[in-house]
Design a protein around this motif. Structure first.
Motif, short mmCIF file in Angstrom:
data_model
loop_
_atom_site.label_atom_id
_atom_site.label_comp_id
_atom_site.label_asym_id
_atom_site.label_seq_id
_atom_site.Cartn_x
_atom_site.Cartn_y
_atom_site.Cartn_z
N PHE A 140 43.57 37.84 32.65
CA PHE A 140 44.21 38.75 33.69
C PHE A 140 44.55 37.77 34.58
CE2 PHE A 140 40.14 40.25 31.87
CZ PHE A 140 40.47 41.89 31.55
N LEU A 141 45.52 38.52 35.37
CA LEU A 141 46.48 37.47 36.52
C LEU A 141 46.73 38.43 37.50
CD1 LEU A 141 47.66 35.03 37.09
CD2 LEU A 141 49.74 35.88 35.90
N HIS A 142 46.48 38.22 38.69
CA HIS A 142 46.72 38.81 40.05
C HIS A 142 47.46 38.04 41.08
CE1 HIS A 142 45.16 43.04 39.18
NE2 HIS A 142 44.25 42.26 38.21
N LEU A 143 48.16 38.58 41.99
CA LEU A 143 48.58 37.65 43.06
C LEU A 143 47.80 38.48 44.27
CD1 LEU A 143 52.55 37.40 42.43
CD2 LEU A 143 50.79 35.73 42.68
N VAL A 144 47.41 37.52 45.26
CA VAL A 144 46.71 37.82 46.37
C VAL A 144 47.81 38.42 47.38
CG1 VAL A 144 45.31 37.26 48.46
CG2 VAL A 144 45.34 35.98 46.19
N PRO A 145 47.50 39.84 47.60
CA PRO A 145 48.31 40.59 48.56
C PRO A 145 48.25 40.10 50.17
CG PRO A 145 46.55 41.88 48.30
CD PRO A 145 46.43 40.80 47.31
N ASP A 146 49.38 40.26 50.57
CA ASP A 146 49.46 40.02 52.24
C ASP A 146 49.12 38.59 52.61
OD1 ASP A 146 50.08 42.90 52.57
OD2 ASP A 146 47.76 43.24 52.71
N ALA A 189 43.35 41.37 49.84
CA ALA A 189 43.63 40.31 50.68
C ALA A 189 42.64 39.05 50.84
CB ALA A 189 44.18 40.97 52.08
N ASN A 190 41.43 39.33 50.85
CA ASN A 190 40.42 38.46 51.27
C ASN A 190 39.46 38.30 50.27
OD1 ASN A 190 41.54 37.80 53.87
ND2 ASN A 190 40.52 39.90 54.75
N GLU A 191 39.32 39.01 49.16
CA GLU A 191 38.36 39.07 48.29
C GLU A 191 38.78 39.33 46.82
OE1 GLU A 191 36.25 42.24 50.08
OE2 GLU A 191 34.97 41.19 51.22
N ALA A 192 37.89 38.88 45.87
CA ALA A 192 38.03 39.08 44.46
C ALA A 192 36.93 39.74 43.77
CB ALA A 192 38.43 37.87 43.80
N ALA A 193 37.18 40.72 43.02
CA ALA A 193 36.02 41.49 42.39
C ALA A 193 36.16 41.42 40.78
CB ALA A 193 35.95 42.94 42.71
N PHE A 194 35.18 40.99 40.01
CA PHE A 194 35.41 40.87 38.49
C PHE A 194 34.07 41.18 37.88
CE2 PHE A 194 34.96 36.65 40.52
CZ PHE A 194 34.13 36.12 39.91
N GLY A 195 34.28 41.81 36.73
CA GLY A 195 33.16 41.87 35.88
C GLY A 195 32.71 40.85 35.04
N VAL A 196 31.61 40.47 34.68
CA VAL A 196 31.07 39.57 33.92
C VAL A 196 30.08 40.01 32.98
CG1 VAL A 196 31.72 37.66 35.48
CG2 VAL A 196 29.22 38.61 35.49
N LYS A 197 30.23 39.63 31.72
CA LYS A 197 29.45 39.94 30.64
C LYS A 197 28.16 39.26 30.53
CE LYS A 197 29.59 41.48 25.61
NZ LYS A 197 30.30 41.63 24.41
N GLY A 198 27.09 39.72 30.69
CA GLY A 198 25.72 38.78 30.74
C GLY A 198 25.29 38.76 29.44
N PHE A 199 24.08 37.85 29.15
CA PHE A 199 23.39 37.80 27.84
C PHE A 199 22.54 38.76 27.38
CE2 PHE A 199 24.04 33.36 30.23
CZ PHE A 199 24.87 32.90 29.22
#
Length: 617
Positions: free
Chosen positions: A364-370, A411-421
């Protein structure tokens, strides 16, 4: 007003003479005596325009007229004595048309007539608004009223005529329009009555919401048969870009209902021998369109110039991720272990602004807006990187054995999902929210056995986040309380795309179902089904774009002809454009099949070109 001592003394002597001549010399008539009709007070020179009440001597009996006259005489005597006038407490009176003052004898230039006229003009500029037991200037009262809403202004307009004029001031209603998000690009001179403009905007909003809830509107299919299988779709403000296995890239502008899709020409062109490479990714913003191909080629088009690319560069390997800035000209691509950032300067010259080497393959790849300079956020297996020029390869999050399953950036935060054990180690699947400036984890959301397949943070209302999961549920979280607001059992095979606004949620599933939900009620409003998984969802207040993209790009058994593997449309994927605006539900919003140009020679039993011109129905 500035005047010399001699001029001011001359003015005071003349005014005393006028006041002495204005005092009545006879007694007040009793009722019943001859000639005891309503007395007429003669206007006094110099005071006929002060509040619409002529200056007269105080009458005997202590009536209202006597008190008013006494107040005027007190003001006049304080001015003659050279003292500052005290605060007057009087009821607000609307100015009456002042009778013309009697002709004055000609005076020498610079004499007392100029001074008297300046004083009268100054008194006429007094415009006070009653606020309970005090008087406020109009501008100060307007400044107080700007903190009121629509309901409070309506109540204030019922107090008095003065408050009604104040509560219906154009400045107040223009600010309300801007605060509520209506007509953001307008100026105060564009409309003669901003109160009516706000009412019209709110009425259209209610109509749009009703149309959304009841699925009232027009729906069209954006198709391109020669493109074969649909590979990727993206949209921005109603402009849709699509890439196909034939190597073609098409554009549609759904805002004008002109669905004649132009082809964006690649650099290699049709003269190159052999088949064209498939399109891997497409992205679009307000000014640029970008396409990445399987052979590592990246083409950039300007939406203002034309079909020819304005920039082109090549990777040595297949491109795994593509990101385009929401505004401006900045592109990030990931190929192998390399991430390259390309941007244009003020003169339009493109250059490579940054290159980063990481040890894992980017998913996954994103550019931070603003932000000023482009800042990529990359997720590679179980690591999330924030790539800045001054801090190359900075790790935002990394936990061994917990891969990242989805990513979105604001603009100020990143949210992502992680797979647990799993439940055995008390590590279930979660959504992590990080602050990009500090690099700290703000909160952990959710606890699910299924993987989080999609997350939307950038397009959500403030302090809200919506996710989709393989457990077939759509969840909405409140970031201030770190808790789930609602959980909707949405789809049969897992959620693949999701977006929300302040009152509705639109979700797409792996089974091809698009569902529209009322977020506050937690109920499904309507749904639409197509054959392939929903990979793209975008909507605004009046339109909705969905794309069903097949997972299989080279289907077998579609035809008995080996050179035509995609003859049937069930293998191609489809793009739907919904329009709910009342302004668009007219003759121009007829289905495209009824607006056919009859120049297409291919078709199927349920896509037959009409032989009768029904375009004008």
């Amino acid at each position: 007003m500035a005047a010399g001592p001699s001029e001011l003394e001359l003015f005071r002597r003349r005014w005393r003479a006028e006041l002495a001549g204005a005092r009545p010399g006879r007694k007040r008539r009793r009722a019943g005596e001859p000639g005891s009709g309503p007395s007429r007070r003669e206007p006094v020179s110099g005071w006929s325009s002060c509040g619409g009440v002529p200056l007269a001597a105080p009458q005997e009996g202590g009536g209202e007229g006597g008190r008013r006259g006494a107040g005027y005489f007190a003001l006049a005597r304080s001015l003659l004595d050279g003292k500052a006038p005290g605060a007057r407490s009087r009821r607000h009176r609307h100015p009456r048309p002042a009778p013309p003052p009697p002709a004055q004898p000609a005076a020498e230039p610079g004499g007392d007539n100029d001074l008297l006229g300046q004083l009268i003009r100054d008194l006429n500029e007094i415009n006070e608004v009653p606020f309970f037991d005090i008087q406020l200037p109009y501008e100060l009262a307007l400044n107080i009223f700007q903190y009121l809403g629509r309901t409070e202004l309506g109540r204030c307009a019922q107090v008095s005529k003065t408050w009604k004029i104040l509560a219906e001031d154009e400045v107040l209603w223009f600010r309300l329009c801007q605060q509520e998000g209506y007509l953001p690009d307008a100026s105060i001179s564009d409309c003669s009555c901003w109160k009516l403009a706000l009412q019209d905007c709110r009425a259209k909003e209610r109509t749009l919401r009703t149309n959304w809830k009841n699925r009232i509107g027009a729906v069209s299919q954006l198709q391109y048969e020669l493109g074969k299988v649909l590979c990727d779709v993206h949209s921005c403000d109603g402009v849709v870009i699509a890439g196909y296995t034939s190597g073609d890239v098409r554009l549609w502008d759904t805002r004008t209902w002109d669905y004649t899709a132009p082809i964006l020409e690649p650099v290699h062109g049709s003269a190159d021998p052999g088949p064209q490479p498939h399109v891997s990714f497409v992205r679009i913003n307000s000014s640029l369109a970008v396409a990445a191909y399987e052979d590592g080629t990246v083409n950039v088009w300007s939406l203002m110039i034309g079909r020819e690319p304005i920039h082109h560069y090549q990777h040595n390997q297949r491109i795994q991720a593509l990101a385009l800035g929401s505004e401006g000209a900045a592109i990030a691509t990931a190929s192998g272990f390399q991430i390259k950032v390309e941007s244009a300067d003020d003169r339009g010259y493109w250059q490579t602004t940054a290159q980063f080497e990481i040890q894992k393959l980017v998913k996954f790849l994103h550019l931070v807006p603003d932000v000023g300079s482009p800042v990529p956020i990359a997720a590679a297996e179980d690591t999330v990187y924030i790539l800045k020029a001054e801090e190359p390869g900075k790790v935002l999050h990394s936990v061994y054995g917990q891969p990242v399953t989805c990513l979105d950036v604001s603009a100020n935060e990143a949210a992502f999902g992680v797979k647990g054990f799993g439940w055995l180690l008390n590590e279930t699947n979660k959504i992590l929210l990080y602050n990009l400036e500090t690099g700290q984890c703000l909160t952990k959301l959710g606890s699910s056995l299924g993987d989080f397949t999609c997350v939307n943070l950038q397009n959500c209302p403030p302090w809200m986040l919506v996710t989709g999961n393989k457990d077939r549920r759509v969840r909405v979280y409140d970031l201030r309380k770190s808790k789930s607001l609602c959980s909707l059992y949405a789809h049969h095979l897992g959620v693949s795309a999701v977006q929300m606004d302040d009152w509705k949620i639109v979700s797409g599933g792996e089974e091809g179902l698009v569902c529209v939900w009322d977020q506050r009620m937690g109920t499904k409003l309507w749904e639409m089904h197509a054959r392939h998984p929903v990979r793209h969802i975008w909507f605004n207040t009046h339109s909705l774009i969905t794309a069903n993209i097949p997972d299989e790009k080279n289907p077998r058994g579609a035809s008995i002809m080996d050179d035509d593997l995609t003859a049937h449309r069930r293998h191609r994927g489809i793009i739907y454009a919904y329009e709910f605006s009342v302004d668009q539900l007219v003759r121009e919003s007829v289905l495209p099949i009824c607006r056919s140009s009859y120049d297409e020679v291919i078709g199927y039993n349920y896509n037959i070109g009409l032989a009768v011109p029904y375009d004008n129905i």
